[in-house]
Design a protein around this motif. Structure first.
Motif, mmCIF file in Angstrom:
data_model
loop_
_atom_site.group_PDB
_atom_site.id
_atom_site.type_symbol
_atom_site.label_atom_id
_atom_site.label_comp_id
_atom_site.label_asym_id
_atom_site.label_seq_id
_atom_site.Cartn_x
_atom_site.Cartn_y
_atom_site.Cartn_z
ATOM 1 N N GLU A 200 32.202 21.885 -5.449
ATOM 2 C CA GLU A 200 33.466 21.949 -6.081
ATOM 3 C C GLU A 200 34.735 21.248 -5.129
ATOM 4 O O GLU A 200 35.617 20.749 -5.856
ATOM 5 C CB GLU A 200 33.871 23.542 -6.167
ATOM 6 N N ARG A 204 37.377 18.516 -6.402
ATOM 7 C CA ARG A 204 38.557 18.705 -6.123
ATOM 8 C C ARG A 204 39.233 17.513 -5.423
ATOM 9 O O ARG A 204 40.492 16.804 -5.777
ATOM 10 C CB ARG A 204 39.165 19.895 -5.905
ATOM 11 N N GLU A 208 42.141 14.666 -6.409
ATOM 12 C CA GLU A 208 43.192 14.559 -5.486
ATOM 13 C C GLU A 208 43.439 13.082 -5.244
ATOM 14 O O GLU A 208 44.656 12.693 -5.258
ATOM 15 C CB GLU A 208 43.295 15.216 -4.351
#
Length: 714
Positions: A200, A204, A208
């Motif tokens: 996860e 992310r 980003e």
């Protein structure tokens, strides 16, 4: 390690090891040649012999690492066998089972799959370290199935197979790499633990990146050009039906099944416990949980509620001197204690303590390595390896200490000529007990002083190539070198009285004040070399040194602060001024706590003892660097500084490798180049093979340039 149930999500970012097609692995079977007939006569050892060794477990993991699983009825074991395939640049892998009786032949249950590496947290960040995972199958409660992990196309999945070798198949597709597995008590479901948090976090991070990454302490520039992800150690758990593949969240109680059967139950490495049928308990107890260097004693709690402490010195220890394992004997009367013992903890011993009779005795002691030992009836089933022979499965009688071979995966090794090994003992300048193995080549004439190569920094068990396995000890001996394989000395701070230290920061600062830890390790090596010289074996003018990781830092300190070594080879680099930048903020802050100068503050006097780049003007030793691509940036400053001063230095970079290099083709090239390097610089010897013409032309150029500079006084 926190317990939580998983959110069932689809993750697009799953970790990968290397871009090697899974089909290359599916063709591998390390058991195909395991029973080939022995050769009739001894012959010299070769690179193929060393790389072709069949392995039970990993030589990079310690004695306490598990290497097999015992069936519920205690009659069979199951384990993985691996073997390098240089031509395919793969690690061949087979899951096998065998009955616990001498002469039994393992049955192959499944083959294939990529190697599985452990997720390693370095200063809190997930790192591609190259450290092999503990890879153990799990028996179903009825003994009819084995569940295990298998990695294909960069994903570690959950598989199972019948113990007759049929129906090997993936159980279900899970949303993240599987870290560990256990069966429910009824055998109808599997509980899988996953590091879904890492997957996860990577997802992310990738999102980003669409708007650019803020440069912060997540960056480790030498490892990657994008930030690493935090690794908290949190696990997620699911319950899987082997029949349908249905996946549902696991309860907290079900999650604990994985933690009690497949994962460590405590972060405290000193704690050991065992219970007998009479509900009596053996346990190691900390004297003071708040103590910096934790110390323990072994206690027995009897069924009458009485607590008895074992008073023998072998029943106590510290964070630096733990007990490996404890068991109750089959009749539940005696405690069996397996631990390191002897000079510098160079041996492994088994002791018997009777808390009922207050008796204590040694059963056996050996300088061999015993790995993954488990109690079955009155025997210890272990992986056993000597300095000159790879790991075998043995049964050690806990009454007599007699060892019986159950299976030898490398039966031809006894027919290979290697050399002679002698265990040496000595003390360093701080009084620490040190030891090492001195290997002398076959055919050495009495009284002949020969070149010696130092290999670091673990010499317990079979002598491969030191930590990281890049400096093939027996192959060096075959080429006429003596080899001193040294055990890393106990750290300097372990020798400091507890009363002198208040916390780890103070301990580290004291260790690195006046370079005490570096001196501690280097004096251990130089004292061992001097012993080999005094024995008339090593030529004091032709000594080489090698190193990886902490061994590399030790070697660099030795090269800068002694005149003992005439050639060197390193597998990773130490700390130069630029590494305080390339290592990222977390490494920089860690080093500053150890007494290193900040980036903004120049401190030439500090670097004068530790940094190759700063000392290029006075450094003369021929140096070979063979680095993994994820760490090669740490070597560039030293390489460029040395070349600018016309020093004899070479650097090679191996793609998709981390701290520990695992790819067999790379290992073969590293072996061969290290052998050639020390042949050239310590023996003035050249391999006439056509493929090496350019190599020696380059090295001869380095020698001529260095010689010219020496004559010119530069």
């Amino acid at each position: 390690m926190g317990i939580r149930t998983i959110r069932l999500v689809t993750l697009s970012c799953l970790s990968a090891v290397a871009s090697i097609p899974s089909a290359a692995y599916s063709a591998c079977n390390p058991m195909e040649t395991a029973a080939r007939p022995e050769r009739p006569a001894k012959r010299p050892i070769t690179v193929s012999d060393m790389l072709g060794i069949r392995n039970i477990g990993s030589s990079e993991r310690g004695e306490e690492s598990r290497i097999f699983a015992i069936s519920p009825e205690r009659s069979h074991i199951a384990f993985f066998v691996t073997q390098a395939d240089v031509a395919g640049n793969t690690i061949c892998r087979a899951l096998v089972s065998m009955p616990l009786q001498p002469g039994a032949t393992p049955q192959v249950l499944d083959v294939g799959g990529q190697p599985i590496f452990e997720d390693v947290a370095v200063r809190g960040l997930q790192t591609d370290y190259g450290y092999p995972a503990e890879d153990i199958p799990v028996w179903s409660p009825d003994g009819q199935w084995l569940a295990y992990r298998k990695r294909e196309e960069g994903v570690t999945e959950l598989w199972r197979v019948r113990v007759d070798g049929t129906q090997a198949a993936r159980v279900a597709r899970l949303p993240a790499d599987v870290a560990a597995v256990a069966w429910t008590s009824d055998g109808k479901r599997l509980i899988a633990a996953m590091f879904a948090e890492i997957a996860e976090a990577k997802e992310r991070r990738d999102f980003e990146g669409l708007s650019g990454y803020r440069y912060d302490d997540r960056f480790v520039p030498y490892n990657d050009t994008i930030p690493s992800v935090e690794m908290s150690g949190r696990l997620d758990f699911v319950k899987v039906s082997p029949e349908t593949g249905a996946v549902v969240p696991a309860s907290a109680d079900e999650a604990r099944l994985v933690q009690t059967t497949a994962l460590p139950t405590s972060d405290e490495e000193l704690l050991r416990t065992a219970r007998n049928p009479q509900n009596e308990t053996l346990e190691t107890r900390l004297r003071d949980p708040e103590q910096l260097f934790k110390r323990f004693d072994l206690w027995a709690r009897l069924k009458n509620g009485r607590d008895i402490r074992c008073t023998a010195v072998q029943c106590s220890g510290s964070v630096f001197d733990p007990i490996n394992r404890i068991w109750w004997s089959r009749d539940g009367r005696d405690a069996l204690i397996l631990r390191r013992d002897g000079w510098g903890a160079s041996e492994t011993a088994l002791f018997r303590w009777s808390p009922h009779q207050s008796s204590f005795q040694k059963i056996f002691r050996t300088s061999d390595l015993l790995a993954g030992c488990e109690m079955v009836k009155e025997g210890l089933i272990c992986g056993r390896e000597s300095s000159g022979y790879p790991r075998r499965l043995v049964n050690i009688d806990t009454r007599s200490g007699e060892s019986t071979v159950l299976w030898d995966p490398n039966p031809t090794f006894a027919k290979i000529e290697k050399g002679r090994v002698t265990r040496l003992h000595w003390r360093n300048e701080f009084g620490a007990e040190n030891f090492g193995d001195l290997v002398v080549p076959p055919g050495r004439r009495n009284g002949e002083a020969i070149p010696l190569v130092v290999v670091q920094y673990n010499t317990r068990g079979f002598l491969r190539g030191g930590t990281g396995d890049e400096y093939p000890i027996w192959l060096f001996a075959q080429r006429g070198f003596a080899v001193l394989s040294v055990q890393k000395s106990r750290s300097y701070i372990s020798q400091v009285p507890d009363s002198a230290l208040s916390d780890w920061a103070v301990a580290h600062a004291q260790a690195y004040t006046e370079y005490k830890e570096q001196r501690n390790q280097v004096s251990s090596i130089t004292a061992g070399v001097e012993k080999a010289i005094s024995m008339g074996i090593a030529d004091s003018e032709r000594i080489g040194i090698t190193g990886l990781s902490a061994g590399s830092s030790t070697a660099i300190y030795a090269l800068l602060n002694t005149s003992m070594f005439s050639a060197a080879a390193l597998s990773s680099m130490g700390i130069d001024p630029d590494s305080m930048v390339y290592g990222g903020a977390r490494l920089r802050n860690f080093r500053i706590k150890e007494g290193y100068p900040t980036v903004a503050k120049e401190n030439p006097s500090f670097w004068r003892h530790t940094a190759l780049a700063v000392n290029a003007d006075r450094f003369q030793t021929p140096l070979l660097m063979q680095l993994g691509s994820r760490e090669s940036l740490l070597g560039i400053e030293a390489f460029e500084a040395l070349r600018a001063h016309h020093r004899p230095v070479e650097m090679f970079v191996f793609a998709n490798e981390g701290h520990l290099k695992w790819q067999p083709a790379h290992r073969a090239a590293i072996y061969e180049r290290n052998l050639d390097w020390f042949d050239f610089w310590l023996k003035n010897k050249i391999d006439p093979a056509k493929a090496k013409i350019e190599q020696y032309r380059a090295w001869q150029g380095l020698r001529e340039e260095a010689t010219s500079d020496l004559k010119a006084g530069t």
